[in-house]
Scaffold this motif. Structure first.
Motif, PDB file in Angstrom:
ATOM      1  N   GLY A   1      38.473 -34.698   5.324  1.00 21.44           N
ATOM      2  CA  GLY A   1      38.011 -35.919   4.684  1.00 21.44           C
ATOM      3  C   GLY A   1      36.787 -36.508   5.368  1.00 21.44           C
ATOM      4  O   GLY A   1      36.615 -36.400   6.586  1.00 21.44           O
ATOM      5  N   SER A   2      35.942 -37.130   4.558  1.00 23.87           N
ATOM      6  CA  SER A   2      34.723 -37.741   5.087  1.00 23.87           C
ATOM      7  C   SER A   2      34.353 -38.935   4.224  1.00 23.87           C
ATOM      8  O   SER A   2      34.624 -38.957   3.027  1.00 23.87           O
ATOM      9  CB  SER A   2      33.583 -36.718   5.093  1.00 23.87           C
ATOM     10  OG  SER A   2      32.353 -37.317   5.461  1.00 23.87           O
ATOM     11  N   TYR A   3      33.719 -39.915   4.852  1.00 27.34           N
ATOM     12  CA  TYR A   3      33.140 -41.018   4.096  1.00 27.34           C
ATOM     13  C   TYR A   3      31.731 -40.609   3.656  1.00 27.34           C
ATOM     14  O   TYR A   3      31.274 -39.508   3.949  1.00 27.34           O
ATOM     15  CB  TYR A   3      33.084 -42.280   4.953  1.00 27.34           C
ATOM     16  CG  TYR A   3      34.439 -42.761   5.408  1.00 27.34           C
ATOM     17  CD1 TYR A   3      35.430 -43.090   4.481  1.00 27.34           C
ATOM     18  CD2 TYR A   3      34.737 -42.880   6.761  1.00 27.34           C
ATOM     19  CE1 TYR A   3      36.678 -43.528   4.892  1.00 27.34           C
ATOM     20  CE2 TYR A   3      35.984 -43.312   7.185  1.00 27.34           C
ATOM     21  CZ  TYR A   3      36.951 -43.639   6.249  1.00 27.34           C
ATOM     22  OH  TYR A   3      38.181 -44.056   6.661  1.00 27.34           O
TER      23      TYR A   3
ATOM     24  N   LYS B   1      32.083 -38.774  10.179  1.00 28.46           N
ATOM     25  CA  LYS B   1      32.934 -37.612  10.468  1.00 28.46           C
ATOM     26  C   LYS B   1      32.128 -36.316  10.620  1.00 28.46           C
ATOM     27  O   LYS B   1      32.712 -35.231  10.703  1.00 28.46           O
ATOM     28  CB  LYS B   1      34.035 -37.417   9.411  1.00 28.46           C
ATOM     29  CG  LYS B   1      34.718 -38.700   8.980  1.00 28.46           C
ATOM     30  CD  LYS B   1      35.337 -39.468  10.126  1.00 28.46           C
ATOM     31  CE  LYS B   1      35.990 -40.752   9.649  1.00 28.46           C
ATOM     32  NZ  LYS B   1      36.490 -41.594  10.736  1.00 28.46           N
TER      33      LYS B   1
ATOM     34  N   MET C   1      37.209 -38.946   1.464  1.00 29.07           N
ATOM     35  CA  MET C   1      38.470 -39.317   2.101  1.00 29.07           C
ATOM     36  C   MET C   1      39.540 -39.710   1.086  1.00 29.07           C
ATOM     37  O   MET C   1      40.723 -39.388   1.260  1.00 29.07           O
ATOM     38  CB  MET C   1      38.216 -40.463   3.084  1.00 29.07           C
ATOM     39  CG  MET C   1      39.358 -40.716   4.037  1.00 29.07           C
ATOM     40  SD  MET C   1      39.445 -39.498   5.367  1.00 29.07           S
ATOM     41  CE  MET C   1      38.162 -40.107   6.440  1.00 29.07           C
ATOM     42  N   TRP C   2      39.127 -40.401   0.016  1.00 27.44           N
ATOM     43  CA  TRP C   2      40.120 -40.892  -0.939  1.00 27.44           C
ATOM     44  C   TRP C   2      40.849 -39.759  -1.659  1.00 27.44           C
ATOM     45  O   TRP C   2      41.986 -39.944  -2.116  1.00 27.44           O
ATOM     46  CB  TRP C   2      39.463 -41.827  -1.960  1.00 27.44           C
ATOM     47  CG  TRP C   2      38.468 -41.179  -2.876  1.00 27.44           C
ATOM     48  CD1 TRP C   2      37.120 -41.077  -2.675  1.00 27.44           C
ATOM     49  CD2 TRP C   2      38.739 -40.539  -4.129  1.00 27.44           C
ATOM     50  NE1 TRP C   2      36.529 -40.414  -3.721  1.00 27.44           N
ATOM     51  CE2 TRP C   2      37.493 -40.073  -4.637  1.00 27.44           C
ATOM     52  CE3 TRP C   2      39.888 -40.316  -4.879  1.00 27.44           C
ATOM     53  CZ2 TRP C   2      37.386 -39.403  -5.842  1.00 27.44           C
ATOM     54  CZ3 TRP C   2      39.779 -39.640  -6.088  1.00 27.44           C
ATOM     55  CH2 TRP C   2      38.542 -39.195  -6.563  1.00 27.44           C
TER      56      TRP C   2
ATOM     57  N   ALA D   1      44.041 -38.890   0.312  1.00 28.92           N
ATOM     58  CA  ALA D   1      44.769 -40.038   0.849  1.00 28.92           C
ATOM     59  C   ALA D   1      46.264 -39.988   0.576  1.00 28.92           C
ATOM     60  O   ALA D   1      47.034 -40.717   1.193  1.00 28.92           O
ATOM     61  CB  ALA D   1      44.176 -41.333   0.295  1.00 28.92           C
TER      62      ALA D   1
ATOM     63  N   SER E   1      43.027 -35.903   7.363  1.00 30.64           N
ATOM     64  CA  SER E   1      42.519 -37.251   7.116  1.00 30.64           C
ATOM     65  C   SER E   1      42.142 -37.873   8.462  1.00 30.64           C
ATOM     66  O   SER E   1      43.002 -38.375   9.184  1.00 30.64           O
ATOM     67  CB  SER E   1      43.597 -38.093   6.428  1.00 30.64           C
ATOM     68  OG  SER E   1      43.132 -39.408   6.187  1.00 30.64           O
TER      69      SER E   1
ATOM     70  N   THR F   1      40.885 -40.644  10.540  1.00 33.55           N
ATOM     71  CA  THR F   1      40.600 -42.073  10.486  1.00 33.55           C
ATOM     72  C   THR F   1      41.292 -42.796  11.634  1.00 33.55           C
ATOM     73  O   THR F   1      42.402 -42.429  12.037  1.00 33.55           O
ATOM     74  CB  THR F   1      41.053 -42.679   9.144  1.00 33.55           C
ATOM     75  OG1 THR F   1      40.982 -44.103   9.220  1.00 33.55           O
ATOM     76  CG2 THR F   1      42.470 -42.260   8.792  1.00 33.55           C
TER      77      THR F   1
ATOM     78  N   ARG G   1      49.554 -32.050   5.060  1.00 35.37           N
ATOM     79  CA  ARG G   1      48.606 -33.146   5.303  1.00 35.37           C
ATOM     80  C   ARG G   1      48.706 -33.618   6.751  1.00 35.37           C
ATOM     81  O   ARG G   1      49.785 -33.920   7.237  1.00 35.37           O
ATOM     82  CB  ARG G   1      48.885 -34.309   4.352  1.00 35.37           C
ATOM     83  CG  ARG G   1      47.894 -35.452   4.435  1.00 35.37           C
ATOM     84  CD  ARG G   1      48.146 -36.481   3.337  1.00 35.37           C
ATOM     85  NE  ARG G   1      47.169 -37.557   3.416  1.00 35.37           N
ATOM     86  CZ  ARG G   1      47.329 -38.643   4.169  1.00 35.37           C
ATOM     87  NH1 ARG G   1      48.439 -38.794   4.888  1.00 35.37           N
ATOM     88  NH2 ARG G   1      46.388 -39.574   4.192  1.00 35.37           N
TER      89      ARG G   1
ATOM     90  N   GLU H   1      47.288 -36.411   9.537  1.00 36.58           N
ATOM     91  CA  GLU H   1      46.556 -37.635   9.835  1.00 36.58           C
ATOM     92  C   GLU H   1      46.151 -37.569  11.303  1.00 36.58           C
ATOM     93  O   GLU H   1      46.995 -37.367  12.180  1.00 36.58           O
ATOM     94  CB  GLU H   1      47.413 -38.878   9.587  1.00 36.58           C
ATOM     95  CG  GLU H   1      47.605 -39.193   8.122  1.00 36.58           C
ATOM     96  CD  GLU H   1      48.275 -40.539   7.904  1.00 36.58           C
ATOM     97  OE1 GLU H   1      48.655 -41.187   8.901  1.00 36.58           O
ATOM     98  OE2 GLU H   1      48.419 -40.943   6.737  1.00 36.58           O
TER      99      GLU H   1
ATOM    100  N   SER I   1      38.158 -41.666  15.320  1.00 31.78           N
ATOM    101  CA  SER I   1      37.378 -42.854  14.990  1.00 31.78           C
ATOM    102  C   SER I   1      35.992 -42.766  15.604  1.00 31.78           C
ATOM    103  O   SER I   1      35.830 -42.267  16.726  1.00 31.78           O
ATOM    104  CB  SER I   1      38.092 -44.111  15.496  1.00 31.78           C
ATOM    105  OG  SER I   1      37.313 -45.266  15.220  1.00 31.78           O
TER     106      SER I   1
END
Length: 209
Positions: free
Chosen positions: A53-55, A59, A111-112, A115, A138, A140, A162, A164, A168
């Motif tokens: 995931g990336s914004y 990342k 990223m979404w 999620a 993910s 974050t 998945r 997490e 950061s």
């Protein structure tokens, strides 16, 4: 080697001191290594699709380290590649990106889209002809659990896994305190939750404690 203290007249601090002091994230290096080792461990099935995931921006260090260490191309969309080009990354980094999704089984995605398992199931249907297992990461800071030193947590539902990981790109509270100590500013102006003199003084006192 001598360390010289820097001197500054003013420091603007954009940090949620009200809540942020609870967060002392694991080092980025340890989280990156966790992701790399997880990909290696989950690679027993050649029809595995890895999603990171990336914004819109962010990342990059994570998926570039994955590419460098594993010597694997990373698939990005044309829109994502244009954004990465704006960062003026060196050629040795840009060479790891590909617009051909068939050239890589490691894809950078918004990223979404990863999620929840519900959204991942939609992706699994999209790739069902090529991949039989999906492993999503993910990355974050919200994945951080106070008091826990883990660099990541794993969940699985059927053929979807998945992770997490508390990766950061914001500094931890203790790192911020070290920064303030290093530059020794004459004045500190908090810019988040600065609701007046009382809250401002409370936050400054936390930084200087």
């Amino acid at each position: 080697m001598h360390t010289h203290k820097l001197s500054s007249t003013l420091a603007w601090i954009k940090y949620n001191l009200k809540y942020g002091r609870k967060y002392n994230f694991p080092k980025q290096e340890s989280v990156v290594q966790f992701v790399i080792e997880a990909i290696q461990a989950e690679s027993f099935n050649q029809k595995t699709l890895f999603l990171i995931g990336s914004y819109t921006i962010g990342k990059e260090r994570l998926f570039l380290e994955v590419a460098h260490v594993l010597r694997k191309k990373i698939y990005v969309t044309a829109a994502k590649l244009r954004l990465l080009e704006c960062l003026e990354l060196p050629a040795e980094d840009m060479q790891w990106f590909t617009l051909n999704e068939h050239e890589s089984h490691i894809h950078v995605v918004p990223m979404w889209t990863i999620a929840s398992f519900k959204r991942l199931k939609q992706l699994s249907h999209q790739y069902s002809e090529r991949f039989s297992l999906i492993v999503a990461f993910s990355p974050t800071g919200w994945a951080f659990s106070k008091g826990k030193k883990s660099s990541g947590r794993r969940w699985q539902q059927g053929t979807i896994i998945r992770y997490e990981v508390p990766y950061s790109e914001h500094c931890s509270f203790e790192e911020l305190k070290e920064f303030v100590k290093l530059i020794s500013p004459a004045e500190i102006i908090p810019s988040v939750n600065n609701e007046g003199a009382e809250s401002r003084n409370e936050m400054i006192a936390l930084l200087l404690s």
